[in-house]
Design an enzyme around this catalytic site. Structure first.
Site, PDB file in Angstrom:
ATOM      1  N   SER A  62       0.859  -1.192   0.000  1.00 16.11           N
ATOM      2  CA  SER A  62       0.000   0.000   0.000  1.00 16.11           C
ATOM      3  C   SER A  62       0.892   1.238   0.000  1.00 16.11           C
ATOM      4  CB  SER A  62      -0.854  -0.010   1.280  1.00 16.11           C
ATOM      5  OG  SER A  62      -1.499   1.236   1.481  1.00 16.11           O
ATOM      6  N   TYR A  72      -2.608  -1.393  10.343  1.00 22.57           N
ATOM      7  CA  TYR A  72      -2.503  -1.477   8.874  1.00 22.57           C
ATOM      8  C   TYR A  72      -1.163  -0.910   8.406  1.00 22.57           C
ATOM      9  CZ  TYR A  72      -4.122  -1.132   3.991  1.00 22.57           C
ATOM     10  OH  TYR A  72      -4.277  -1.261   2.631  1.00 22.57           O
TER      11      TYR A  72
HETATM   12  P1  NAD Z   1     -11.359  -6.272  -0.658  1.00 23.79           P
HETATM   13  O1  NAD Z   1     -12.023  -6.143   0.663  1.00 23.79           O
HETATM   14  O2  NAD Z   1     -12.126  -5.976  -1.901  1.00 23.79           O
HETATM   15  O3  NAD Z   1     -10.709  -7.717  -0.820  1.00 23.79           O
HETATM   16  C1  NAD Z   1     -10.057  -8.355   0.237  1.00 23.79           C
HETATM   17  C2  NAD Z   1      -9.968  -9.823  -0.071  1.00 23.79           C
HETATM   18  O4  NAD Z   1      -9.292 -10.459   1.028  1.00 23.79           O
HETATM   19  C3  NAD Z   1     -11.335 -10.493  -0.182  1.00 23.79           C
HETATM   20  O5  NAD Z   1     -11.277 -11.476  -1.189  1.00 23.79           O
HETATM   21  C4  NAD Z   1     -11.517 -11.139   1.178  1.00 23.79           C
HETATM   22  O6  NAD Z   1     -12.402 -12.247   1.178  1.00 23.79           O
HETATM   23  C5  NAD Z   1     -10.084 -11.555   1.452  1.00 23.79           C
HETATM   24  N1  NAD Z   1      -9.813 -11.868   2.843  1.00 23.79           N
HETATM   25  C6  NAD Z   1     -10.054 -11.122   3.948  1.00 23.79           C
HETATM   26  N2  NAD Z   1      -9.677 -11.776   5.046  1.00 23.79           N
HETATM   27  C7  NAD Z   1      -9.164 -12.961   4.631  1.00 23.79           C
HETATM   28  C8  NAD Z   1      -8.621 -14.097   5.298  1.00 23.79           C
HETATM   29  N3  NAD Z   1      -8.526 -14.149   6.641  1.00 23.79           N
HETATM   30  N4  NAD Z   1      -8.217 -15.148   4.536  1.00 23.79           N
HETATM   31  C9  NAD Z   1      -8.344 -15.136   3.193  1.00 23.79           C
HETATM   32  N5  NAD Z   1      -8.850 -14.087   2.522  1.00 23.79           N
HETATM   33  C10 NAD Z   1      -9.256 -13.023   3.236  1.00 23.79           C
HETATM   34  O7  NAD Z   1     -10.084  -5.322  -0.550  1.00 23.79           O
HETATM   35  P2  NAD Z   1      -9.053  -4.738  -1.617  1.00 23.79           P
HETATM   36  O8  NAD Z   1      -9.173  -3.260  -1.546  1.00 23.79           O
HETATM   37  O9  NAD Z   1      -9.150  -5.435  -2.933  1.00 23.79           O
HETATM   38  O10 NAD Z   1      -7.684  -5.102  -0.881  1.00 23.79           O
HETATM   39  C11 NAD Z   1      -6.776  -6.064  -1.358  1.00 23.79           C
HETATM   40  C12 NAD Z   1      -5.398  -5.707  -0.852  1.00 23.79           C
HETATM   41  O11 NAD Z   1      -5.023  -4.443  -1.381  1.00 23.79           O
HETATM   42  C13 NAD Z   1      -5.297  -5.580   0.673  1.00 23.79           C
HETATM   43  O12 NAD Z   1      -4.100  -6.145   1.130  1.00 23.79           O
HETATM   44  C14 NAD Z   1      -5.302  -4.079   0.885  1.00 23.79           C
HETATM   45  O13 NAD Z   1      -4.638  -3.711   2.062  1.00 23.79           O
HETATM   46  C15 NAD Z   1      -4.554  -3.618  -0.339  1.00 23.79           C
HETATM   47  N6  NAD Z   1      -4.771  -2.209  -0.674  1.00 23.79           N
HETATM   48  C16 NAD Z   1      -6.020  -1.746  -0.947  1.00 23.79           C
HETATM   49  C17 NAD Z   1      -6.192  -0.408  -1.262  1.00 23.79           C
HETATM   50  C18 NAD Z   1      -7.529   0.183  -1.570  1.00 23.79           C
HETATM   51  O14 NAD Z   1      -7.638   1.410  -1.638  1.00 23.79           O
HETATM   52  N7  NAD Z   1      -8.559  -0.622  -1.810  1.00 23.79           N
HETATM   53  C19 NAD Z   1      -5.090   0.454  -1.266  1.00 23.79           C
HETATM   54  C20 NAD Z   1      -3.832  -0.060  -0.969  1.00 23.79           C
HETATM   55  C21 NAD Z   1      -3.684  -1.396  -0.684  1.00 23.79           C
END
Ligand code: NAD
Length: 260
Positions: free
Chosen positions: A142, A155
């Protein structure tokens, strides 16, 4: 492009992980989907992906907070496809609260899912990648791996840790044709962020659009959300031969946020 390769993408039932899994399947890789959600919806996603490019797509319900479940997922993948060539550590959760009020169970869960899971998976896949002389580990970190924001202690700590793990992995594996990089996205409009918008709008009694403009995109100079497809395209590039010398890198995809 990725024919004959096998990729595990954790947390790929939604958001960024799903976008990366789709890009890999379209490029011909076998893909292991993982994450939580409605069983029928997950099966539909799996079948749709398998259809897009005749890719083999399987689903693992492994809970990334549980090392034994991670081990089972990796072993099953190796048994099914012969190896794991691409490991995308993407599963992640968020909780927002000041440190004095941060629940200990949320701290433990975020560290386990957002950081320790990447260690456990990397430990298990590296020997298989070394044996083949080729591998790609992509850690979805991130912008919060590079800079901090208040109220996100767990986080930010986990994502900074993930960047450290990325660099160590890159150094240890560099001579075996294996790269490891961290994607560092700014805000992407996925369910994880939608929940934050709702929570902040409720907490401050303001409209969602105000939260988006005044809080989320305040530090993102291009004033727009990152697209999942942009991240998927970068992940795909890292898996090509042209990406072979990119390793140990923190790759910001944040509209200029961390250029501040
Ligand atoms: P999201 O909530 O759409 O997806 C998260 C995924 O992780 C889902 O498939 C969920 O089922 C899965 N998950 C959660 N807990 C779990 C567990 N215990 N075991 C297995 N799977 C699990 O979120 P996203 O925004 O697509 O985030 C994905 C990654 O990207 C994360 O690591 C997040 O920190 C990172 N990220 C997101 C953003 C943003 O703005 N959305 C920005 C920077 C980084």
């Amino acid at each position: 492009m990725l024919q004959g390769k096998t990729a595990i993408v954790t947390g790929s039932t939604s958001g960024i992980g799903l976008g990366i899994a789709e890009a890999f399947a379209r490029s011909g890789a076998n893909v292991v989907l993982n994450g939580f959600g409605d069983t029928m919806q997950i099966e539909k996603t799996r079948a749709d992906l398998a259809n897009v490019a005749d890719a083999k797509v399987v689903y693992s319900p492994a809970d990334m907070s549980k090392p034994r479940a991670i081990e089972q997922m990796v072993r099953q993948t190796a048994d099914t496809f012969g190896s794991v060539d691409i490991m995308v550590n993407n599963a992640g959760i968020q909780h927002v609260a000041p440190i004095e009020e941060f629940p200990e169970d949320k701290w433990d869960a975020i560290l386990a899912i957002n950081l320790s899971s990447a260690f456990h998976a990397t430990k298990l896949v590296l020997p298989m990648m070394r044996a083949r002389g080729w591998g790609r580990v992509i850690n979805v970190a991130s912008a919060h791996a590079l800079v901090a924001s208040p109220y996100k202690a767990a986080y930010v700590a986990a994502k900074h840790g993930m960047l450290g793990l990325t660099r160590v992995t890159a150094l240890e594996a560099a001579e075996d044709g294996i790269t490891c990089n961290a994607l560092c996205p700014g805000y992407v409009r996925t369910p994880l962020v939608e929940k934050q918008i709702d929570a902040q709008a409720r907490a401050h009694g303001v409209a969602r659009e105000k939260v988006i403009g005044d809080v989320l995109l305040k530090n993102q100079p291009n004033k727009r959300f990152v697209e999942v497809a942009e991240l998927a395209a970068l992940a795909l590039f890292l898996c090509t031969d042209s990406g072979a010398s990119v390793t140990g890198a923190a790759l910001p995809v944040d509209g200029g946020w961390t250029a501040h």
